[in-house]
Design an enzyme around this catalytic site. Structure first.
Site, mmCIF file in Angstrom:
data_model
loop_
_atom_site.group_PDB
_atom_site.id
_atom_site.type_symbol
_atom_site.label_atom_id
_atom_site.label_comp_id
_atom_site.label_asym_id
_atom_site.label_seq_id
_atom_site.Cartn_x
_atom_site.Cartn_y
_atom_site.Cartn_z
ATOM 1 N N GLU A 60 0.828 -1.209 0.000
ATOM 2 C CA GLU A 60 0.000 0.000 0.000
ATOM 3 C C GLU A 60 0.861 1.257 0.000
ATOM 4 O O GLU A 60 0.518 2.260 -0.639
ATOM 5 C CB GLU A 60 -0.937 -0.005 1.208
ATOM 6 C CG GLU A 60 -2.053 -1.042 1.120
ATOM 7 C CD GLU A 60 -1.585 -2.458 1.382
ATOM 8 O OE1 GLU A 60 -2.277 -3.414 0.950
ATOM 9 O OE2 GLU A 60 -0.518 -2.625 2.018
ATOM 10 N N HIS A 129 -10.905 -6.333 8.584
ATOM 11 C CA HIS A 129 -11.596 -6.112 7.315
ATOM 12 C C HIS A 129 -12.908 -5.346 7.526
ATOM 13 O O HIS A 129 -13.820 -5.434 6.705
ATOM 14 C CB HIS A 129 -11.909 -7.441 6.612
ATOM 15 C CG HIS A 129 -10.697 -8.214 6.201
ATOM 16 N ND1 HIS A 129 -9.984 -8.976 7.078
ATOM 17 C CD2 HIS A 129 -10.070 -8.325 4.995
ATOM 18 C CE1 HIS A 129 -8.973 -9.549 6.443
ATOM 19 N NE2 HIS A 129 -8.998 -9.165 5.182
#
Length: 337
Positions: A60, A129
Site C-alpha cells: 500500500e 476487514h
C-alpha cells in the site's frame, strides 16, 4: 436510466473517466486482470490496456507513493486499497505527501489523486476487514473525504473526485455494494435493482463535493448520517414512527454545514450516527459544530450512536454494529428530554 449495483456504478464512473481522459489510470492489488476483490474494476484492463489499468505488488505504501508521483507529473491516478484496514502503511504518503503537495510547493504542484477503499463492517470481516477510518482523514488538511450511500451518488461523486485537482479519499461501504442495508442482518438482502437510487444515469455526470442530501424531510429531530448508516437510520425512523429529518452527508470534507444548520435550527434536536468507534469519531466533530452553530435552537442534548470503543468483533458483529434498535432508542430518548 440503468439499474446498477454500487460496484457497477463505481466501475462505470472509472470507465467514463478513462474514456474521456487518457491521463486517468487505475491500479492496485489485483485490480487489473482479476478486476479487484469486489470486481469494481472488472473489464477495465481488457478495454484500456495494461498501461492504464494494472496490478501492483502487495504494498500500500508503494501504491500511494507511486500515485503521488504520477499526480505531480500530471496524471490522474485512481487507486484502490483492497480494504480500508490496509491503508495504514500508506498513511504517511497520504498525509505527508499527497495532502501537503499543493501547500509545500506554493501551488506549483497539485495532487489529483483518488484513493478508493472499501470500508465498514456487516460482512463478518472481523477486526482487520471492517474498520471505518474516516476520522483519520478528516483530521488532515488538504484531503477531501467522500462516503457515498447509494449507486447514483457513488458514480457522480467518484467522477467529481477524479476531476478534482486535489487528493480525495473515497470510502465505499462494502455492505452497500450489492444492495441497501437496513441493519436487519437476518432478513434477505434487497438488491439495488429494487431501489430508486439504484437508477444510475448513463454517461458523464458529477455530484458536487460538499453538498449533503436530505433523504427524508421531518420536523422532530435531525439525523446526521453517511454511508450504510443512512439506510439503517431510515429503518429506525420507520420502526419508531419518529418524524425525523435524515441528512446524508455524502462528503465529510468539505462538509455541507448550511444544510445541517438549517435542519437542526428547524427541529431543535440532533442525533448523529456512524459505524466507526465513538471516541474521536467524526461524530464528535459534527456534535461540536452543531453545538457551536445551533446552541440556542437546541431543545435537547446532541446524541451520538456509534460503534463501541473496541476492535471490530467477529463473533459479536451485530452487538457492535449500530442497528435500528439502538438508533431508535436514541431518537425516542431525544424526544423525551
Amino acid at each position: 436510466m440503468t439499474r446498477r449495483s454500487m460496484v457497477e456504478a463505481i466501475r462505470d464512473a472509472m470507465d467514463v473517466m478513462m474514456s474521456r481522459d487518457d491521463d486517468v489510470v487505475v491500479f492496485g492489488e489485483d485490480v487489473g486482470y482479476f478486476g479487484g476483490v469486489f470486481r469494481a474494476s472488472q473489464g477495465l484492463q481488457a478495454k484500456y490496456g495494461k498501461s492504464r489499468c494494472f496490478d501492483t505488488p502487495i504494498s500500500e505504501l508503494g501504491i500511494v507513493g507511486v500515485a503521488v508521483g504520477m499526480a505531480a507529473y500530471g496524471l490522474k491516478p485512481c487507486v484502490e486499497i483492497q480494504f480500508a484496514d490496509y491503508m495504514y502503511p500508506a498513511y504517511d504518503q497520504i498525509v505527508s505527501e499527497a495532502a501537503r503537495l499543493r501547500y509545500r510547493s506554493n501551488g506549483q504542484f497539485t495532487c489529483p489523486l483518488v484513493v478508493r477503499m472499501p470500508t465498514g463492517g456487516g460482512i463478518f470481516g472481523g477486526q482487520t476487514h471492517s474498520q471505518s477510518p474516516e476520522a483519520l482523514f478528516t483530521h488532515v488538511c488538504g484531503l477531501k473525504t467522500v462516503v457515498p450511500s447509494n449507486p447514483s451518488d457513488a458514480k457522480g461523486l467518484l467522477i467529481a473526485a477524479i476531476e478534482d485537482p486535489d487528493p480525495v479519499i473515497f470510502l465505499e461501504p462494502k455492505r452497500l455494494y450489492n444492495g441497501p442495508f437496513d441493519g436487519h442482518h437476518d432478513r434477505p438482502v434487497t438488491p439495488w435493482a429494487k431501489h430508486h437510487l439504484g437508477e444510475v444515469a448513463d454517461g458523464h455526470y458529477a455530484v458536487p463535493l460538499g453538498r449533503a442530501a436530505i433523504r427524508r424531510q421531518g420536523t422532530a429531530v435531525t439525523v446526521l448520517a453517511y454511508g450504510t448508516m443512512v439506510h439503517v437510520a431510515e429503518s429506525a425512523v420507520a420502526e419508531t414512527g419518529v418524524d425525523a429529518e435524515i441528512i446524508d452527508l455524502r462528503t465529510l470534507l468539505p462538509l455541507d454545514l448550511e444544510t445541517i444548520e438549517t435542519s437542526v435550527k428547524k427541529t431543535g434536536r440532533c442525533v448523529i450516527v456512524h459505524e466507526a468507534t465513538l471516541t474521536s469519531g467524526f461524530g464528535a466533530e459534527l456534535s461540536a459544530l452543531v453545538q457551536e452553530r445551533c446552541f440556542y435552537h437546541l431543545e435537547a442534548p446532541i446524541v451520538r450512536v456509534a460503534g463501541w470503543d473496541t476492535p471490530y468483533p467477529h463473533a459479536q458483529e451485530w452487538d457492535y454494529f449500530p442497528g435500528p434498535s439502538r438508533i431508535g432508542r436514541a431518537l425516542l430518548a431525544t424526544l423525551e428530554t
